[in-house]
Design a protein around this motif. Structure first.
Motif, PDB file in Angstrom:
ATOM      1  N   ASN A 168      -0.809   5.338  -1.992  1.00 15.86           N
ATOM      2  CA  ASN A 168       0.199   5.104  -0.635  1.00 15.86           C
ATOM      3  C   ASN A 168      -0.279   4.660   0.275  1.00 15.86           C
ATOM      4  OD1 ASN A 168       1.447   5.850   1.737  1.00 15.86           O
ATOM      5  ND2 ASN A 168       2.142   8.491   0.998  1.00 15.86           N
ATOM      6  N   ALA A 170       0.322   4.206   3.048  1.00 11.50           N
ATOM      7  CA  ALA A 170       0.458   5.014   4.762  1.00 11.50           C
ATOM      8  C   ALA A 170      -0.019   5.686   4.887  1.00 11.50           C
ATOM      9  CB  ALA A 170       1.960   5.393   4.711  1.00 11.50           C
ATOM     10  N   LYS A 171      -1.884   6.472   3.835  1.00 10.36           N
ATOM     11  CA  LYS A 171      -2.477   7.345   4.320  1.00 10.36           C
ATOM     12  C   LYS A 171      -3.780   6.189   4.465  1.00 10.36           C
ATOM     13  CE  LYS A 171      -0.372  10.971   1.270  1.00 10.36           C
ATOM     14  NZ  LYS A 171      -0.456  12.182   0.626  1.00 10.36           N
ATOM     15  N   ARG A 321      -2.389  -0.997  10.811  1.00  7.92           N
ATOM     16  CA  ARG A 321      -0.995  -0.643   9.904  1.00  7.92           C
ATOM     17  C   ARG A 321      -0.367  -1.303   9.930  1.00  7.92           C
ATOM     18  NH1 ARG A 321      -1.687   4.817  12.321  1.00  7.92           N
ATOM     19  NH2 ARG A 321      -2.443   5.340  13.831  1.00  7.92           N
ATOM     20  N   SER A 324       0.011  -1.026   5.424  1.00  2.28           N
ATOM     21  CA  SER A 324       1.232  -0.391   4.821  1.00  2.28           C
ATOM     22  C   SER A 324       2.671  -0.309   4.788  1.00  2.28           C
ATOM     23  CB  SER A 324       1.019   0.968   4.932  1.00  2.28           C
ATOM     24  OG  SER A 324       1.145   1.460   6.501  1.00  2.28           O
ATOM     25  N   GLU A 325       3.069  -0.921   6.224  1.00  3.66           N
ATOM     26  CA  GLU A 325       4.329  -1.703   6.838  1.00  3.66           C
ATOM     27  C   GLU A 325       5.039  -2.342   6.249  1.00  3.66           C
ATOM     28  OE1 GLU A 325       5.613  -1.685  10.318  1.00  3.66           O
ATOM     29  OE2 GLU A 325       3.581  -0.408  11.259  1.00  3.66           O
TER      30      GLU A 325
END
Length: 354
Positions: A168, A170-171, A321, A324-325
């Protein structure tokens, strides 16, 4: 035997391609087919043990093909690349046509027009007489349909198996290093030297925030020498050839896959990047633009332009950022390349031929 819709199948497919245990992208693809399809029956035309062994293997395959025909195999699916393997694929294709198979030639490179031009016309005739020609991208279809006059050209992408759990991203903490991964042959045509040079302008400023792992075999000494010459040993690690377990570890650990090739088909690695939720920086060659949507799940750059690679890497350093996107977008985009939809399209093709 039933097709993928559960109906009794009218076809029985014999696949001919390179040694499933060999190195290279097409061999890796053969392993994927063997893993995801319970009806995959293959005879090799090459050997990882060298040319002489490969010649003997090819002769064995050509001798076995008539017996396969007698055993009910009615579709011959030949995988071809525009290199020395092509001639073995061509011989199997022409022999299969004489034996009465419905024949499919699956072309895995984007340079067949240049490759076939100086060759004996018998190779082009064998392709044009095939029951179907499979290509990896719409952009390739025109040459085979218009120039070679192939009766049926079908676009079917390569496929990739899913993995259960992915990292993940996003973390991922913004202060973590940007972890880049190159995985492939170590040659000029694969762009690995361009990638190493692209890191030089970033090295001094991002010593603690940038890491590149290089995995593969080939011109290892030359690549290591360039890393040393540019004093990049603190941010570049050389992994050499890696097995499946180590590849899985690297892809889970890394943030962005980089494929700066000068020529490509649809490499399995770029599909695997999507499965692992990785953004990808790739060159706009072959079928890679079908997988990488520029600015959405990665970036497309021109081959042989290290400055463009530098700019794409700089973007992720400036915008952590987005890692992760773009990775999440890559994971979503890869759904069309999973086994179920690709095998269903192949099933429909096989059924229509017989």
């Amino acid at each position: 035997m039933a097709d993928y819709a559960g109906r009794p199948a009218s076809y029985k497919v014999l696949t001919v391609g390179p040694d499933i245990h060999g190195s290279g992208g097409l061999c890796a693809l053969m392993r994927v087919y063997a893993r995801v399809s319970d009806r995959f029956h293959m005879l090799p035309f090459s050997s990882r043990n060298g040319r002489i062994a490969g010649f003997l293997i090819e002769m064995s395959t050509l001798l076995r093909m008539p017996f396969c025909r007698l055993a009910g195999y009615n579709v011959l699916h030949v995988h071809a690349t525009s290199d020395s393997f092509f001639f073995r694929a061509s011989r199997a294709l022409r022999w299969g046509q004489k034996l009465g198979f419905r024949t499919i030639v699956h072309c895995h490179n984007d340079d067949f027009a240049d490759f076939l031009a100086p060759l004996d016309k018998k190779h082009a005739r064998a392709i044009s007489r095939a029951s179907a020609v499979l290509v990896l991208s719409d952009s390739w279809a025109t040459y085979f349909s218009k120039t070679l006059g192939c009766r049926r050209v079908v676009v079917i992408p390569n496929l990739v198996p899913d993995v259960r759990i992915v990292r993940n991203r996003a973390k991922r903490r913004p202060e973590e290093p940007l972890r880049l991964l190159y995985m492939g042959k170590l040659t000029q045509q694969k762009g690995v030297y361009d990638l190493v040079r692209a890191l030089e302008p970033l090295a001094a400023k991002y010593q603690s925030y940038l890491q590149l792992a290089i995995a593969g075999s080939g011109e290892s000494d030359q690549v290591i020498a360039l890393i040393d010459e540019l004093k990049l040993d603190r941010i570049v690690t050389f992994e050499g050839w890696v097995d499946e377990k180590e590849k899985d570890r690297l892809m889970r650990l890394s943030d962005v896959l980089i494929l700066p090739s000068y020529r490509e088909g649809m490499p399995v690695g770029i599909l695997e990047a999507g499965i692992y939720g990785m953004a990808c920086i790739a060159t706009s060659v072959g079928a890679m633009p079908d997988v990488v949507d520029d600015g959405v799940n990665g970036f497309l750059v021109d081959p042989g332009e290290p400055d463009q690679l530098t700019d794409a890497i700089q973007f992720y350093l400036d915008n952590p950022r987005k890692i992760s996107e773009h990775g999440a977008a890559a994971r979503e985009h890869i759904a069309a390349f999973l086994p179920a939809p690709v095998l269903a399209r192949l099933d429909a093709l096989y059924s229509s031929l017989v």
